[in-house]
Design a protein around this motif. Structure first.
Motif, PDB file in Angstrom:
ATOM      1  N   GLU A   7      -0.928 -90.469 -61.192  1.00  0.00           N
ATOM      2  CA  GLU A   7      -0.199 -89.471 -60.420  1.00  0.00           C
ATOM      3  C   GLU A   7       1.263 -89.436 -60.907  1.00  0.00           C
ATOM      4  N   ARG A   8       1.519 -88.639 -61.917  1.00  0.00           N
ATOM      5  CA  ARG A   8       2.835 -88.643 -62.545  1.00  0.00           C
ATOM      6  C   ARG A   8       3.755 -87.546 -62.019  1.00  0.00           C
ATOM      7  N   VAL A   9       3.214 -86.354 -61.787  1.00  0.00           N
ATOM      8  CA  VAL A   9       4.028 -85.197 -61.437  1.00  0.00           C
ATOM      9  C   VAL A   9       3.460 -84.569 -60.172  1.00  0.00           C
ATOM     10  N   TYR A  10       4.355 -84.047 -59.327  1.00  0.00           N
ATOM     11  CA  TYR A  10       3.937 -83.334 -58.136  1.00  0.00           C
ATOM     12  C   TYR A  10       4.403 -81.885 -58.238  1.00  0.00           C
ATOM     13  N   THR A  11       3.709 -81.008 -57.516  1.00  0.00           N
ATOM     14  CA  THR A  11       4.108 -79.615 -57.487  1.00  0.00           C
ATOM     15  C   THR A  11       4.100 -79.114 -56.052  1.00  0.00           C
ATOM     16  N   THR A  12       5.095 -78.324 -55.725  1.00  0.00           N
ATOM     17  CA  THR A  12       5.178 -77.748 -54.380  1.00  0.00           C
ATOM     18  C   THR A  12       4.502 -76.383 -54.305  1.00  0.00           C
ATOM     19  N   GLU A  13       4.050 -75.861 -55.463  1.00  0.00           N
ATOM     20  CA  GLU A  13       3.373 -74.563 -55.491  1.00  0.00           C
ATOM     21  C   GLU A  13       2.071 -74.673 -56.292  1.00  0.00           C
ATOM     22  N   PRO A  14       1.087 -75.434 -55.778  1.00  0.00           N
ATOM     23  CA  PRO A  14      -0.174 -75.601 -56.513  1.00  0.00           C
ATOM     24  C   PRO A  14      -0.909 -74.282 -56.662  1.00  0.00           C
ATOM     25  N   THR A  15      -1.531 -74.093 -57.797  1.00  0.00           N
ATOM     26  CA  THR A  15      -2.290 -72.864 -58.045  1.00  0.00           C
ATOM     27  C   THR A  15      -3.790 -73.137 -57.939  1.00  0.00           C
ATOM     28  N   ARG A  16      -4.334 -73.945 -58.830  1.00  0.00           N
ATOM     29  CA  ARG A  16      -5.760 -74.278 -58.797  1.00  0.00           C
ATOM     30  C   ARG A  16      -5.919 -75.735 -58.355  1.00  0.00           C
ATOM     31  N   LEU A  17      -6.879 -75.976 -57.464  1.00  0.00           N
ATOM     32  CA  LEU A  17      -7.037 -77.298 -56.876  1.00  0.00           C
ATOM     33  C   LEU A  17      -8.349 -77.957 -57.270  1.00  0.00           C
ATOM     34  N   ALA A  18      -8.304 -79.278 -57.378  1.00  0.00           N
ATOM     35  CA  ALA A  18      -9.501 -80.115 -57.433  1.00  0.00           C
ATOM     36  C   ALA A  18      -9.518 -80.937 -56.152  1.00  0.00           C
ATOM     37  N   TYR A  19     -10.724 -81.385 -55.768  1.00  0.00           N
ATOM     38  CA  TYR A  19     -10.875 -82.084 -54.492  1.00  0.00           C
ATOM     39  C   TYR A  19     -11.403 -83.493 -54.719  1.00  0.00           C
ATOM     40  N   PRO A  20     -11.264 -84.376 -53.719  1.00  0.00           N
ATOM     41  CA  PRO A  20     -11.680 -85.772 -53.905  1.00  0.00           C
ATOM     42  C   PRO A  20     -13.096 -85.881 -54.464  1.00  0.00           C
ATOM     43  N   THR A  65     -13.795 -75.147 -61.470  1.00  0.00           N
ATOM     44  CA  THR A  65     -12.492 -74.484 -61.427  1.00  0.00           C
ATOM     45  C   THR A  65     -11.737 -74.795 -62.698  1.00  0.00           C
ATOM     46  N   MET A  66     -11.299 -73.754 -63.396  1.00  0.00           N
ATOM     47  CA  MET A  66     -10.437 -73.941 -64.558  1.00  0.00           C
ATOM     48  C   MET A  66      -8.998 -74.033 -64.072  1.00  0.00           C
ATOM     49  N   GLY A  67      -8.268 -75.012 -64.572  1.00  0.00           N
ATOM     50  CA  GLY A  67      -6.908 -75.217 -64.106  1.00  0.00           C
ATOM     51  C   GLY A  67      -5.948 -74.117 -64.532  1.00  0.00           C
ATOM     52  N   GLN A  68      -4.877 -74.022 -63.820  1.00  0.00           N
ATOM     53  CA  GLN A  68      -3.814 -73.074 -64.145  1.00  0.00           C
ATOM     54  C   GLN A  68      -2.484 -73.704 -63.746  1.00  0.00           C
ATOM     55  N   ARG A 127      -3.599 -76.143 -66.820  1.00  0.00           N
ATOM     56  CA  ARG A 127      -4.502 -75.417 -67.716  1.00  0.00           C
ATOM     57  C   ARG A 127      -5.260 -76.311 -68.682  1.00  0.00           C
ATOM     58  N   GLY A 128      -4.918 -77.598 -68.704  1.00  0.00           N
ATOM     59  CA  GLY A 128      -5.645 -78.507 -69.588  1.00  0.00           C
ATOM     60  C   GLY A 128      -6.820 -79.197 -68.932  1.00  0.00           C
ATOM     61  N   VAL A 129      -7.146 -78.819 -67.673  1.00  0.00           N
ATOM     62  CA  VAL A 129      -8.175 -79.539 -66.903  1.00  0.00           C
ATOM     63  C   VAL A 129      -9.108 -78.561 -66.219  1.00  0.00           C
ATOM     64  N   SER A 130     -10.384 -78.938 -66.112  1.00  0.00           N
ATOM     65  CA  SER A 130     -11.338 -78.223 -65.261  1.00  0.00           C
ATOM     66  C   SER A 130     -11.949 -79.211 -64.287  1.00  0.00           C
ATOM     67  N   ALA A 131     -12.377 -78.726 -63.129  1.00  0.00           N
ATOM     68  CA  ALA A 131     -12.920 -79.581 -62.068  1.00  0.00           C
ATOM     69  C   ALA A 131     -14.316 -79.089 -61.689  1.00  0.00           C
ATOM     70  N   PHE A 132     -15.272 -80.027 -61.577  1.00  0.00           N
ATOM     71  CA  PHE A 132     -16.666 -79.694 -61.300  1.00  0.00           C
ATOM     72  C   PHE A 132     -17.145 -80.391 -60.036  1.00  0.00           C
ATOM     73  N   ARG A 133     -18.008 -79.690 -59.276  1.00  0.00           N
ATOM     74  CA  ARG A 133     -18.673 -80.291 -58.115  1.00  0.00           C
ATOM     75  C   ARG A 133     -20.061 -79.677 -57.983  1.00  0.00           C
ATOM     76  N   TYR A 134     -20.990 -80.465 -57.466  1.00  0.00           N
ATOM     77  CA  TYR A 134     -22.373 -80.007 -57.307  1.00  0.00           C
ATOM     78  C   TYR A 134     -22.426 -78.924 -56.232  1.00  0.00           C
ATOM     79  N   LYS A 135     -23.100 -77.822 -56.504  1.00  0.00           N
ATOM     80  CA  LYS A 135     -23.086 -76.667 -55.614  1.00  0.00           C
ATOM     81  C   LYS A 135     -23.656 -76.973 -54.236  1.00  0.00           C
ATOM     82  N   ALA A 136     -24.840 -77.591 -54.216  1.00  0.00           N
ATOM     83  CA  ALA A 136     -25.595 -77.695 -52.968  1.00  0.00           C
ATOM     84  C   ALA A 136     -25.077 -78.794 -52.037  1.00  0.00           C
TER      85      ALA A 136
END
Length: 384
Positions: free
Chosen positions: A243-256, A210-213, A281-290
């Motif tokens: 964990e510096r900033v929080y947002t109440t309207e997240p657009t793109r998510l990364a998971y644990p 996921t590319m961040g936004q 937009r400065g971050v991308s998140a990767f996870r193994y597909k299977a």
């Protein structure tokens, strides 16, 4: 207790020493045996004691510049670009002109002085001046006054804080060892013993990403409401982001346990998500597909591709960046899933111990940072 605290100027408790840079065009001034630091050397430095920087200078370079030999135990304070980086010299060392270093006198404990300055970094910045960048002058630093207890109480205070930092340093060192062990296993299984018959493909054949936004600016807050927000490399700590900033309207998510990669300014800083979080937009998140549980393989597979990823730092006009298309076109070897599973069995315990240590580090840091102002103000007293 050991007595009342006294107000003292820094110039009365320590010698303030500047630094210098030998002529960079004179090769004979460089690559000698004298350690030399710039503020950049402390930009990602987590410890207290430092022995050297990226570059050394020669004896001739020392003689032909305003750099000065600082004794072991000197407190090194960056005084510009930026103000407030701190370390203690583990051995004799020199610095460039971006430092105002403090050599404590016989009535001042160097560790206490280090923690005193650490507790007052924002104040030091407020006393700095400048237009292009702020700088803390030597004369200003000498004139700043702080409360000092007796030498025995200084040492007692420093001992309390140092014991916490010692535990933090130990866990950081342990993590580096554990990561090196896991990386060695990865290299053995997927590089040295790689099979030529393994399928050739592209990054998205193995990983979802996921590319961040960035969400709307009006949704940002500092109150811990909403989801943690990570914009890029500046928010990255060791393994888990800060964990510096929080947002109440997240657009793109990364998971644990998603592997996070900074995609701009600079490209290629690597981290791992601790919790479900919003990525800018400065971050991308990767996870193994299977199998989402194969996060150890994901982390070290992305690390193995880092040379190729970081090439994009050279792209662009102002700063480098890597795009979704670039990731889509990145070629990889795809090992069989059963081999990946065996790797996870061996490497995941190492990785999980790193994660456990990171959680413990954060708890210790909170404890230290809570105690620091109380001890430095005399609100909490310790026997000297």
């Amino acid at each position: 207790m050991t007595g009342e605290w006294k107000e003292c100027k820094l110039g009365d408790v320590a010698e303030i020493v500047g630094g210098g840079t030998p002529n960079t065009n004179e090769s004979k001034y460089w690559n000698g045996e004298i350690a030399w630091l710039t503020p950049r050397d402390l930009s990602y430095f987590n410890g207290r004691y430092i022995s050297k920087g990226e570059r050394n200078i020669s004896k001739l370079g020392l003689a032909k510049s305003s750099a000065k030999i600082l004794p072991k135990g000197s407190v090194l304070l960056s005084s510009r670009a930026p103000v407030g980086y701190l370390a203690i010299a583990l051995n004799e060392i020199t610095t460039n002109q971006g430092f105002r270093s403090l050599i404590p006198n016989s009535n001042t404990d160097n560790l206490f002085l280090y923690y005193l300055l650490k507790n007052n970094v924002e104040y030091l910045k407020s006393q700095s001046t400048g237009t292009t960048f702020i700088e803390l002058s030597g004369s200003t630093l000498k004139s700043l006054s702080f409360l000092f207890p007796s030498l025995p109480e200084q040492r007692a205070i420093a001992s309390v804080l140092s014991s916490l930092d010692d535990k933090i340093d130990l866990l950081h060192r342990q993590n580096k060892t554990l990561e090196a062990m896991a990386e060695t296993l990865f290299r053995q299984w997927f590089v040295e013993e790689a099979d030529e018959d393994w399928e050739e493909g592209f990054l998205p054949d193995e990983f979802d990403f996921t590319m961040g936004q960035s969400p709307p600016g009006t949704s940002y807050n500092q109150e811990g409401v909403g989801k943690p927000m990570f914009q890029g490399n500046a928010d990255f700590g060791f393994r888990f982001p800060e964990e510096r900033v929080y947002t109440t309207e997240p657009t793109r998510l990364a998971y644990p346990h998603d592997t996070l990669i900074s995609v701009r300014a600079p490209v290629g800083a690597q981290n791992m998500a601790k919790v479900e979080c919003c990525i800018g937009r400065g971050v991308s998140a990767f996870r193994y597909k299977a199998n989402n549980d194969f996060y150890t393989y994901t982390y070290f597979k992305l690390r193995s591709l880092m040379d190729e990823i970081k090439k994009f730092n050279d792209e662009g006009t102002v700063f480098g960046s890597i795009s979704k298309t670039d990731f889509l076109q990145m070629g990889i070897a795809i090992p069989p899933e059963d081999i990946i599973e065996k790797f996870e069995i061996h490497a995941k315990p190492l990785n999980d111990k790193v994660i456990e240590n990171c959680i413990q580090i954060k708890l210790l840091e909170v404890m230290r940072d809570t105690l620091l102002p109380k001890l430095m103000s005399g609100e909490v007293r310790v026997e000297g």
